[in-house]
Scaffold this active site. Structure first.
Site, PDB file in Angstrom:
ATOM      1  N   CYS A 169      19.431   5.211  17.962  1.00 16.45           N
ATOM      2  CA  CYS A 169      19.429   5.585  16.551  1.00 16.45           C
ATOM      3  C   CYS A 169      20.008   4.445  15.721  1.00 16.45           C
ATOM      4  O   CYS A 169      20.390   3.408  16.240  1.00 16.45           O
ATOM      5  CB  CYS A 169      20.227   6.868  16.314  1.00 16.45           C
ATOM      6  SG  CYS A 169      21.995   6.683  16.632  1.00 16.45           S
TER       7      CYS A 169
ATOM      8  N   CYS B  91      23.265   2.687  16.637  1.00 13.40           N
ATOM      9  CA  CYS B  91      23.225   1.669  17.693  1.00 13.40           C
ATOM     10  C   CYS B  91      22.902   0.300  17.101  1.00 13.40           C
ATOM     11  O   CYS B  91      23.567  -0.700  17.395  1.00 13.40           O
ATOM     12  CB  CYS B  91      22.174   2.021  18.743  1.00 13.40           C
ATOM     13  SG  CYS B  91      22.476   3.565  19.615  1.00 13.40           S
TER      14      CYS B  91
ATOM     15  N   ASP C 161       0.546 -22.780 -10.790  1.00 12.47           N
ATOM     16  CA  ASP C 161       0.211 -24.194 -10.844  1.00 12.47           C
ATOM     17  C   ASP C 161      -1.285 -24.295 -11.130  1.00 12.47           C
ATOM     18  O   ASP C 161      -2.052 -23.407 -10.775  1.00 12.47           O
ATOM     19  CB  ASP C 161       0.543 -24.857  -9.500  1.00 12.47           C
ATOM     20  CG  ASP C 161       0.150 -26.312  -9.471  1.00 12.47           C
ATOM     21  OD1 ASP C 161       0.551 -27.042 -10.388  1.00 12.47           O
ATOM     22  OD2 ASP C 161      -0.574 -26.711  -8.543  1.00 12.47           O
TER      23      ASP C 161
ATOM     24  N   ASP D 253       0.538 -24.939  -4.578  1.00 17.69           N
ATOM     25  CA  ASP D 253      -0.072 -25.375  -3.319  1.00 17.69           C
ATOM     26  C   ASP D 253       0.341 -26.769  -2.891  1.00 17.69           C
ATOM     27  O   ASP D 253       0.002 -27.212  -1.795  1.00 17.69           O
ATOM     28  CB  ASP D 253      -1.604 -25.333  -3.433  1.00 17.69           C
ATOM     29  CG  ASP D 253      -2.144 -26.473  -4.285  1.00 17.69           C
ATOM     30  OD1 ASP D 253      -1.483 -26.826  -5.295  1.00 17.69           O
ATOM     31  OD2 ASP D 253      -3.201 -27.022  -3.945  1.00 17.69           O
TER      32      ASP D 253
ATOM     33  N   ASP E 195       5.220 -28.679  -5.800  1.00 18.75           N
ATOM     34  CA  ASP E 195       5.552 -27.305  -6.196  1.00 18.75           C
ATOM     35  C   ASP E 195       6.729 -26.739  -5.400  1.00 18.75           C
ATOM     36  O   ASP E 195       7.258 -25.678  -5.752  1.00 18.75           O
ATOM     37  CB  ASP E 195       4.342 -26.384  -5.990  1.00 18.75           C
ATOM     38  CG  ASP E 195       3.160 -26.771  -6.866  1.00 18.75           C
ATOM     39  OD1 ASP E 195       3.396 -27.124  -8.031  1.00 18.75           O
ATOM     40  OD2 ASP E 195       2.020 -26.722  -6.372  1.00 18.75           O
TER      41      ASP E 195
END
Length: 796
Positions: free
Chosen positions: A82, A85, A494, A691, A695
């Site tokens: 559970c 733990c 961008d 990309d 950036d």
């Protein structure tokens, strides 16, 4: 006098002696810290006062812009039952010196750990987990291991059912009404019931005792403690009643063997269904792994040789026939075909491929023969990286899970107190001296309150949600990013490679002095750059069969352009700003530049040996998905911004075409991060989509960094979410999936808490038989997992 400790750390990101000096000075300013940084070894030796934690030193190094070399490990954990733990393991291991981060996922039974190898070995972590009573092994990808675990659980369950069914049948005698059901005398024999119940209690149910012992030994409590207390009370009370018949054969014992045996069987039944359902939450990983080609055809000395894809090495030449899967990432050496990349990108339309194009492993070749050169194999392929990202996301925690963890830490002790109070009230007040009834009520409280559902509420939804995203080409790097994405209020896009295709073409070449070698010189310089505009010029020069020349002293100036020496000529290519830096007057071509920019073309000014020589104009087309995606974002009341290093006229032309009103043009890379920070100061949750390498700072600064999967590796590594196909329509899909996943988590948490809030009082009032409470507890855990699985069917 305070005790000092020594720490040796690997430092990443240092480029010169100034970096080492900066780290030393920053650390030495800390009271009680003395640091020595070795640039050559990229290591820091640090003496520090014990008042500091290792993480304090690491945070300081991070704050000044450098990274500490960490090891990452994923462990399979056995023995957790559970949330208590998983919380216990996190608490104990998290306090160990050298551990910087730990996430324990109850749903996956795994722990992901970041640690300092110089301070802490992986084996010492495993040993510590063993010491607190759980089993830990380095994660095994073997699918058969999961099948074996399933068979073992089913076998235990079947034995428990066989032994418990006769006891369950005997429970009709406990009903308050007459049923007239035939009851074999043997089933009512206390010794026969003892024989049936004992193996269930102490053989099949022994792992509950082990779990409870581990928890109590470590001064904590979990589900096992509740199950052991409830079933043991019923079993041992019945045992005492049975023993009374030895001295008095006429004694009519009050037996609850069926309660203990049926409870354990129901818990096992719930765990088995939960195990099966949880297995379905990891189907995304299994499906991804199944995409991998199993074989490859290598060309050796003109011969075709079939090998396992695992045996393919970088540089091997592979033949891919029509309809075959491409085994690894590579570049096409010969041939033309269409390639179905939908399994990686989520895009349904095949992509045309020719010589020089890149191909991705696990995609399917269409109708042509391709010869490719292997560039990335094994764990370096795009598919392997996708699998790794999804696994890490499924193993991470969302911030909302902290609520469940905090509740779980105190939940079991509170339940034990409530059960004790229930027993005392029933025994002394409601039904004085009726020990069986008091025990029944207390057992029902203990059993119905198991916190399994609470512990599963968040991680199962995260697992299914991140898997759903992977199927659509959306990769969340962690549960925290899956949660934060729904809160986005502003998105910065961008331009090049994000809003536009990033594969522009040369439209105009103007030589002011009629130089025949102008394009050749420009292309020779631009071949050294990774920028998409540079690649367009190089490709155009190759189409013209121009010979490129040797380049020396190449320098890229982000936001301005490039410079280099070609033969004896100094060449500068870039923006007006670069020309101004070089004191080169551009007024004579200003009208032409304005015309190009008004039509959406990007102009690169060329100067040779300090003299203005010409213009190269390049046009980048807008992605088909950009317009629709941006309108979708606006419909979600998200502010959309576009940022670019390009000039204002070109930027505005692109922005107008896709419906973006907020434009930042002529922005240097470092300024992109400042724009992100400005919007954050206005109280907005900001996402940055890019990309390129330039950036990366803004992606890191944003609340959510989204990298286009077709972009640079640095951008993808920096981002929090990767859009594999480069389609901007993935952005609103990512936000929609985040919202639906969080809604699902809130449903799970609500019902888990509501169930316990309602069930405990009902059980305490004596309105629930213990076996009914056990069935309800088992159902609650399964229902949470099933509700999470609904995410697999949602539309995004």
């Amino acid at each position: 006098m305070s005790e000092t400790r020594q720490l040796t750390l690997g430092i990443e990101g240092m480029t010169c002696a100034a970096c080492a000096t900066r780290i030393e000075k920053s650390l030495n300013r800390m009271d009680g810290v003395e640091a020595n940084v070795n640039l050559a070894l990229e290591r820091a030796t640090i003496m520090y006062d014990q008042k500091y934690q290792t993480t304090d030193i690491i945070d300081k190094i991070h704050n000044i812009g450098y990274e500490v070399a960490l090891e990452h490990a994923t462990l399979d954990i056995e023995g957790m039952t559970c949330a208590a733990c998983s919380a216990r393991i996190e608490k104990v291991i998290g306090k160990m010196e050298g551990i910087t981060k730990i996430n324990v996922n109850l749903a996956m039974n795994t722990a992901t750990i970041d640690y300092l190898p110089e301070v802490r070995s992986l084996q010492s972590i495993i040993d510590k987990i063993h010491h607190i009573g759980y089993s830990a092994t380095v994660k095994n990808e073997d699918v058969n291991k999961g099948n074996h675990a399933t068979k073992k659980k089913l076998l235990q369950l079947m034995f428990s059912i066989i032994l418990s069914l006769p006891l369950l049948y005997s429970m009709v005698t406990h009903l308050p009404i007459s049923t007239n059901i035939w009851m074999p005398h043997l089933l009512m024999n206390p010794w026969f019931q003892l024989i049936l119940a004992t193996p269930v209690q102490f053989i099949i149910g022994w792992h509950f005792y082990e779990g409870a012992f581990r928890a109590l030994r470590n001064r904590s409590a979990n589900m096992d403690v509740l199950v052991v207390l409830g079933t043991s009370a019923a079993y041992f009370y019945s045992l005492v009643e049975t023993l009374k018949t030895v001295s008095d054969s006429s004694y009519m014992p009050h037996l609850y063997f069926e309660t203990s045996a049926v409870l354990i069987t129901l818990v096992l039944l719930g765990k088995y269904f939960e195990h099966i359902a949880k297995g379905r939450t990891t189907e995304a990983i299994s499906k991804l792994l199944e995409l991998q080609a199993k074989e490859a055809t290598i060309l050796k000395d003109g011969e075709e040789v079939k090998v396992s894809f695992e045996d393919v090495k970088v540089g091997d030449h592979l033949l891919v026939k029509p309809g075959e899967k491409i085994p690894v990432d590579g570049m096409i050496l010969s041939g033309m075909s269409t390639v179905d990349e939908s399994m990686i990108t989520g895009e349904s339309l095949p992509v045309d491929k020719k010589k020089g194009d890149k191909v991705v492993g696990a995609t399917v070749n269409g109708n042509g023969f391709l010869t490719i050169e292997a560039e990335k194999v094994g764990k370096d392929t795009a598919l392997a990286n996708i699998v790794r990202i999804v696994e890490e996301a499924q193993g991470s925690k969302a911030p909302i899970q902290r609520l469940a963890d905090q509740i779980s830490n105190i939940f079991v002790p509170i339940v034990i107190i409530i059960a004790t109070i229930t027993f005392l009230i029933w025994f002394f007040m409601i039904d004085p001296q009726n020990l069986p009834k008091a025990i029944e009520a207390a057992i029902a409280v203990l059993v119905i309150a198991c916190p399994c559902a609470l512990g599963l509420a968040t991680p199962t939804s995260i697992m299914v949600g991140s898997g759903k995203g992977a199927e659509h080409g959306i990769l969340y790097k962690g549960g925290e990013y899956l949660e934060t994405t729904q809160k986005i209020g502003a998105i910065i896009l961008d331009k090049t490679g994000t809003v536009t295709k990033g594969k522009p073409e040369v439209t105009d070449v103007i030589s002011l002095h009629q130089r025949d070698d102008l394009l050749s010189l420009v292309a020779s310089v631009e071949k050294m750059s990774e920028h998409p505009l540079a690649q367009a010029i190089v490709d155009y020069a190759k189409q013209q069969d121009l010979k490129l020349k040797e380049v020396k002293e190449f320098v890229a100036i982000p936001g301005y352009g490039v410079e280099a020496m070609v033969e004896d000529s100094s060449i500068a290519i870039g923006t007006r700003k670069l020309m101004q830096e070089k004191n080169i007057i551009t007024s004579s071509i200003e009208e032409q530049l304005i015309q190009f920019e008004a039509s959406g073309k990007t102009s690169m000014i060329v100067a040779i040996n300090g003299e203005l020589e010409g213009i190269v104009a390049v046009a980048d087309t807008i992605k088909d998905s950009s317009n629709v995606a941006i309108q979708s974002l606006k419909s979600l009341n998200i502010e959309v911004y576009m940022v670019t290093g390009d000039n204002a006229r070109t930027a505005n032309a692109i922005a107008d075409a896709v419906g973006i009103e907020n434009v930042y043009a002529e922005v240097l890379p470092e300024k992109k991060a400042e724009i992100v920070e400005t919007l954050q100061k206005q109280g907005k949750v900001v996402a940055m989509v890019g990309d390129g390498i330039n950036d990366a700072p803004a992606l890191a600064k944003a609340d959510i960094g989204m990298a286009i999967g077709t972009g640079a590796d640095v951008a993808i590594e920096t981002a929090d979410v990767t859009l594999v196909g480069g389609d901007l329509s993935h952005i609103p899909k990512a936000i929609s999936l985040s919202k639906k996943t969080m809604h699902n988590i809130r449903q799970n948490l609500f019902w888990a808490l509501f169930y316990n809030s309602l069930g405990i009082p009902i059980a305490a009032m004596g309105l629930l038989e213990p076996w009914v409470a056990g069935a309800a507890m088992a159902f609650s855990s399964v229902s949470v997992v099933i509700n999470s699985l609904r995410l697999k069917r949602v539309k995004i």
